[in-house]
Scaffold this motif. Structure first.
Motif, PDB file in Angstrom:
ATOM      1  N   ILE A   1     -15.525 -13.070 -10.408  1.00 46.54           N
ATOM      2  CA  ILE A   1     -16.587 -13.390 -11.353  1.00 46.54           C
ATOM      3  C   ILE A   1     -17.860 -13.652 -10.559  1.00 46.54           C
TER       4      ILE A   1
ATOM      5  N   SER B   1     -22.374 -12.786 -10.838  1.00 48.97           N
ATOM      6  CA  SER B   1     -23.521 -13.091 -11.678  1.00 48.97           C
ATOM      7  C   SER B   1     -24.540 -11.975 -11.536  1.00 48.97           C
ATOM      8  N   MET B   2     -25.327 -11.783 -12.586  1.00 48.40           N
ATOM      9  CA  MET B   2     -26.420 -10.822 -12.511  1.00 48.40           C
ATOM     10  C   MET B   2     -27.431 -11.225 -11.438  1.00 48.40           C
TER      11      MET B   2
ATOM     12  N   LYS C   1     -24.160 -15.248  -4.825  1.00 47.73           N
ATOM     13  CA  LYS C   1     -23.649 -14.196  -5.709  1.00 47.73           C
ATOM     14  C   LYS C   1     -23.754 -12.825  -5.050  1.00 47.73           C
TER      15      LYS C   1
ATOM     16  N   ARG D   1     -20.727 -10.105  -4.169  1.00 44.65           N
ATOM     17  CA  ARG D   1     -20.819  -8.675  -4.468  1.00 44.65           C
ATOM     18  C   ARG D   1     -20.496  -7.842  -3.218  1.00 44.65           C
TER      19      ARG D   1
ATOM     20  N   VAL E   1     -17.012  -8.759 -12.325  1.00 48.18           N
ATOM     21  CA  VAL E   1     -17.711  -8.993 -13.582  1.00 48.18           C
ATOM     22  C   VAL E   1     -18.953  -9.813 -13.262  1.00 48.18           C
ATOM     23  N   GLU E   2     -20.111  -9.316 -13.696  1.00 52.50           N
ATOM     24  CA  GLU E   2     -21.374 -10.002 -13.437  1.00 52.50           C
ATOM     25  C   GLU E   2     -22.088 -10.290 -14.755  1.00 52.50           C
ATOM     26  N   PRO E   3     -21.686 -11.393 -15.416  1.00 52.88           N
ATOM     27  CA  PRO E   3     -22.318 -11.710 -16.693  1.00 52.88           C
ATOM     28  C   PRO E   3     -23.765 -12.151 -16.522  1.00 52.88           C
ATOM     29  N   GLY E   4     -24.487 -12.098 -17.617  1.00 46.91           N
ATOM     30  CA  GLY E   4     -25.869 -12.575 -17.625  1.00 46.91           C
ATOM     31  C   GLY E   4     -25.917 -14.092 -17.649  1.00 46.91           C
ATOM     32  N   SER E   5     -27.059 -14.623 -17.968  1.00 49.48           N
ATOM     33  CA  SER E   5     -27.241 -16.075 -17.902  1.00 49.48           C
ATOM     34  C   SER E   5     -26.560 -16.796 -19.070  1.00 49.48           C
ATOM     35  N   PHE E   6     -26.103 -17.979 -18.770  1.00 49.11           N
ATOM     36  CA  PHE E   6     -25.532 -18.896 -19.739  1.00 49.11           C
ATOM     37  C   PHE E   6     -26.182 -20.247 -19.529  1.00 49.11           C
TER      38      PHE E   6
ATOM     39  N   THR F   1     -26.110 -23.695 -18.669  1.00 44.93           N
ATOM     40  CA  THR F   1     -25.196 -24.620 -18.021  1.00 44.93           C
ATOM     41  C   THR F   1     -26.015 -25.717 -17.341  1.00 44.93           C
TER      42      THR F   1
END
Length: 76
Positions: A18, A20-21, A37, A41, A65-70, A72
């Motif tokens: 996991i 991150s963008m 991050k 990669r 998997v590089e999800p966008g912002s959340f 937090t």
């Protein structure tokens, strides 16, 4: 950790990382986060290449998997 558990995995295992963008470019004041991050990669990329060369691991899938912002607490 991966070296310790690799012998326990099946030959067709899937390994999920996991990220991150932010690995594509950091924003101001988030340099350390972006660097960590990007490092993940690059780790994924070299593992993918090394797994392809080894008969024991070449059938394993490495998934990044590089999800966008959340929202937090890290950005509070």
């Amino acid at each position: 950790v991966l070296q310790a558990f690799l012998p326990l995995l099946k030959t067709n295992a899937k390994i999920l990382l996991i990220g991150s963008m932010s690995s594509w470019g950091a924003l101001p004041l988030t340099g350390a986060y972006g660097i960590s991050k990007r490092t993940l990669r690059e780790f994924w990329e070299i593992l993918r290449q090394e797994f392809a060369l080894d008969s024991r691991t070449k059938k394993m899938k490495l998934i990044l998997v590089e999800p966008g912002s959340f929202k937090t607490p890290i950005w509070a």
